[in-house]
Write a protein that holds these residues in place. Sequence first.
Motif, PDB file in Angstrom:
ATOM      1  N   ARG A 127       0.808  -1.172  -0.064  1.00  0.00           N
ATOM      2  CA  ARG A 127       0.048   0.097   0.116  1.00  0.00           C
ATOM      3  C   ARG A 127       0.971   1.207   0.117  1.00  0.00           C
ATOM      4  O   ARG A 127       2.190   1.192   0.227  1.00  0.00           O
ATOM      5  CB  ARG A 127      -0.963  -0.222   1.158  1.00  0.00           C
ATOM      6  CG  ARG A 127      -0.257   0.071   2.613  1.00  0.00           C
ATOM      7  CD  ARG A 127      -1.477   0.045   3.756  1.00  0.00           C
ATOM      8  NE  ARG A 127      -0.682   0.152   5.073  1.00  0.00           N
ATOM      9  CZ  ARG A 127      -0.324  -0.837   5.807  1.00  0.00           C
ATOM     10  NH1 ARG A 127      -0.487  -2.157   5.240  1.00  0.00           N
ATOM     11  NH2 ARG A 127       0.236  -0.685   6.886  1.00  0.00           N
ATOM     12  N   ARG A 128       0.378   2.378  -0.088  1.00  0.00           N
ATOM     13  CA  ARG A 128       1.311   3.704  -0.407  1.00  0.00           C
ATOM     14  C   ARG A 128       1.589   3.922   0.990  1.00  0.00           C
ATOM     15  O   ARG A 128       0.968   4.358   1.899  1.00  0.00           O
ATOM     16  CB  ARG A 128       0.305   4.821  -1.227  1.00  0.00           C
ATOM     17  CG  ARG A 128      -0.110   4.400  -2.243  1.00  0.00           C
ATOM     18  CD  ARG A 128      -1.054   5.366  -3.158  1.00  0.00           C
ATOM     19  NE  ARG A 128      -0.169   6.480  -3.405  1.00  0.00           N
ATOM     20  CZ  ARG A 128      -0.552   7.673  -3.921  1.00  0.00           C
ATOM     21  NH1 ARG A 128      -1.910   7.889  -4.334  1.00  0.00           N
ATOM     22  NH2 ARG A 128       0.140   8.666  -4.324  1.00  0.00           N
ATOM     23  N   ARG A 129       3.054   3.912   1.145  1.00  0.00           N
ATOM     24  CA  ARG A 129       3.672   4.333   2.552  1.00  0.00           C
ATOM     25  C   ARG A 129       4.816   4.945   2.293  1.00  0.00           C
ATOM     26  O   ARG A 129       5.398   4.697   1.398  1.00  0.00           O
ATOM     27  CB  ARG A 129       3.647   2.806   3.520  1.00  0.00           C
ATOM     28  CG  ARG A 129       2.523   2.201   3.577  1.00  0.00           C
ATOM     29  CD  ARG A 129       2.913   0.987   4.435  1.00  0.00           C
ATOM     30  NE  ARG A 129       3.232  -0.314   3.427  1.00  0.00           N
ATOM     31  CZ  ARG A 129       3.450  -1.597   3.631  1.00  0.00           C
ATOM     32  NH1 ARG A 129       3.195  -2.056   5.014  1.00  0.00           N
ATOM     33  NH2 ARG A 129       3.603  -2.248   2.936  1.00  0.00           N
ATOM     34  N   HIS A 130       5.195   6.005   3.442  1.00  0.00           N
ATOM     35  CA  HIS A 130       6.501   6.596   3.199  1.00  0.00           C
ATOM     36  C   HIS A 130       6.649   7.143   1.690  1.00  0.00           C
ATOM     37  O   HIS A 130       7.788   6.848   1.088  1.00  0.00           O
ATOM     38  CB  HIS A 130       7.606   5.645   3.713  1.00  0.00           C
ATOM     39  CG  HIS A 130       7.306   4.809   4.871  1.00  0.00           C
ATOM     40  ND1 HIS A 130       7.319   5.700   6.075  1.00  0.00           N
ATOM     41  CD2 HIS A 130       7.101   3.762   5.237  1.00  0.00           C
ATOM     42  CE1 HIS A 130       7.404   4.808   7.142  1.00  0.00           C
ATOM     43  NE2 HIS A 130       7.001   3.749   6.543  1.00  0.00           N
ATOM     44  N   ASP A 183       5.350   1.895  -2.514  1.00  0.00           N
ATOM     45  CA  ASP A 183       5.277   1.307  -1.148  1.00  0.00           C
ATOM     46  C   ASP A 183       6.817   1.770  -0.663  1.00  0.00           C
ATOM     47  O   ASP A 183       7.560   0.886  -0.979  1.00  0.00           O
ATOM     48  CB  ASP A 183       4.912   0.021  -1.115  1.00  0.00           C
ATOM     49  CG  ASP A 183       4.877  -0.551   0.203  1.00  0.00           C
ATOM     50  OD1 ASP A 183       5.368   0.105   1.177  1.00  0.00           O
ATOM     51  OD2 ASP A 183       4.093  -1.593   0.583  1.00  0.00           O
ATOM     52  N   LEU A 185       7.892   1.353   2.239  1.00  0.00           N
ATOM     53  CA  LEU A 185       8.461   0.342   3.177  1.00  0.00           C
ATOM     54  C   LEU A 185       9.138  -0.791   2.333  1.00  0.00           C
ATOM     55  O   LEU A 185       9.978  -1.395   2.963  1.00  0.00           O
ATOM     56  CB  LEU A 185       7.279  -0.379   3.975  1.00  0.00           C
ATOM     57  CG  LEU A 185       7.710  -1.515   5.017  1.00  0.00           C
ATOM     58  CD1 LEU A 185       8.495  -0.899   5.840  1.00  0.00           C
ATOM     59  CD2 LEU A 185       6.337  -1.710   5.716  1.00  0.00           C
TER      60      LEU A 185
END
Length: 223
Positions: A127-130, A183, A185
């Motif tokens: 998922r869209r993170r950082h 993503d 991560l």
Amino acid sequence: MSAAEDGPPRGRGATGELLRRALAGVERRYGDGDAASLGDLLRPLGPRGGALGAVLLALPFLSPVSLGPVALPASAAIALLGWRLARGPADAPLPERLMRVRLPRPVHRAMGRALEAVLARVDRVARRRHARLVAGARSRRLCGAGILLGALLLAVPVPLLPLTNTLPALAILCFALGWTHRDGLLTACGGAALAVSAVLFAALGTGVALFGAEAVRRLAPWA
């Protein structure tokens, strides 16, 4: 080119959907007939073609057993994909001569199914993170550089010892899929895998320098 234009597709599952459309287009065009080219699989993926091509080539090296000299041609192709991706958007992820290489339809289909299976699994957890790690041209360069460095480590000839192929291949997958799925991560995991790979190879090199190659080889059955 803006960050939005330079980046991977938006939305969960968008990369997998793009691949499915590309495969369907190849199937309509060729059916069971002529051999399709490598470009027929990668070109419809646009700027994501280089990263996903690297994923496809790195998959066999996730095995804990080192594949030895087999890694050399694959790592050369992965390094080229990473280099071109890091340099900037290109018309094709590989030189046109390589994009025209023909693959038998069963091989082409198997490659497409393998990549689609990986993307289906990644879509469930990514998922869209950082966002700072995966936004715009800088993230593309980071992804390309990570893929290139992973390919260089993959090419180091260390037969029989476990994880010497696995960790660089894992780094390549994490960098590529982190970028295509936005993503950060996953991208960070790629950096960690790359660092562990470098430490492992440095330890092996130190062991050979201090104790000799034969002593290091004797560790292979124990490992």
